[in-house]
Design an enzyme around this catalytic site. Sequence first.
Site, PDB file in Angstrom:
ATOM      1  N   CYS A 113       0.805  -1.222   0.000  1.00  0.00           N
ATOM      2  CA  CYS A 113       0.000   0.000   0.000  1.00  0.00           C
ATOM      3  C   CYS A 113       0.843   1.279   0.000  1.00  0.00           C
ATOM      4  CB  CYS A 113      -0.948   0.005   1.193  1.00  0.00           C
ATOM      5  SG  CYS A 113      -2.055  -1.425   1.242  1.00  0.00           S
ATOM      6  N   HIS A 246      -3.388   7.228   1.699  1.00  0.00           N
ATOM      7  CA  HIS A 246      -3.770   5.878   1.308  1.00  0.00           C
ATOM      8  C   HIS A 246      -5.133   5.584   1.906  1.00  0.00           C
ATOM      9  CE1 HIS A 246      -4.011   1.642   0.825  1.00  0.00           C
ATOM     10  NE2 HIS A 246      -3.741   1.362   2.087  1.00  0.00           N
ATOM     11  N   ASN A 276     -10.024  -0.315  -0.245  1.00  0.00           N
ATOM     12  CA  ASN A 276      -8.564  -0.222  -0.205  1.00  0.00           C
ATOM     13  C   ASN A 276      -8.009  -0.841  -1.489  1.00  0.00           C
ATOM     14  OD1 ASN A 276      -5.820  -0.553   0.235  1.00  0.00           O
ATOM     15  ND2 ASN A 276      -6.042  -1.248   2.353  1.00  0.00           N
TER      16      ASN A 276
END
Length: 319
Positions: A113, A246, A276
């Site tokens: 990520c 993020h 996500n």
Amino acid sequence: MLYSRIAGTGSYLPARILSNAELAQRVDTSDEWIVSRTGIRERRIAAADEMTSDLALHASQQAMQQAGVTADQLDLIIVATSTPDVIFPSTACILQEKLGAYGCPAFDVQAVCAGFVYALTTADQYIRTGMAKTVLVVGAEAFSRILDWSDRATCVLFGDGAGAVVLKASNEPGIVACKLKADGRFRHILTTPGNVAHGQLQGQPFLKMDGPAVYKFAVKALAELASEILDQAGLPQSALDWLVPHQANVRIIESTAKHLGLSMDKVVLTLARHGNTSAASIPLALDEAARAGRFAPGELLMLEGIGGGFAWGAVLLRW
């Protein structure tokens, strides 16, 4: 002095929308449970014939068109991904072939990520040192393919998509500062531990996560990093105009914004609709906000991400 500036942004989301209500028919969960704990309402799922490089291609073409850049003008291609098309060649090389950008270096960055900020930092260094003038940086993921759809702790969180930026050399400040970190001692709390050996799958090929441990680590690490990169740039907290984080968990994002003294209307949020998307989440959010005209010229943006490794990083840039 040579700087790198964002000349174009792009993004792509698969057509298939998977809602919380639909997920509740598969696993023991509910829309209320997912929204209250994560802020996610739906996510996109790549079609069976859509590879990570295909998602990257669409986002790249948008960014290149906006930047007025053709394939033969690219000096470097970097793709941040944890879900490559194949073990090798790199997804960047596959994307290069699809773009027709033959000859320039192309490689993948794997920091989960945090991948996009790692890739953006790498591209910035190529430009600052004069090794490249025009760089395509992509975050692209097909995380739906490494999820255990019977595990409600993970399958509700992730989605697929891609975002891209074109960086160009400039005499005007663009990227102001970058800071990257990693600590492999925490690799076990977020991992996909499977691998291929002798033609057989070894271990578990599904994403595994210790949610409470990840949350605790992320909140502290991101708050500390935000302060450190502002100090590195010699800028006060009050100079920051936008946070483009993020998109993992709304509570983590709210905690970071509070630490920075930013109201949530100065935070770019796409989590509810995208879930996500790992390395794709920051460039997806950046492109959406940019195309909506939310950023004014000269405003200071902080891009910040954290993921498995543990790896985390931030980039400060002038719009």
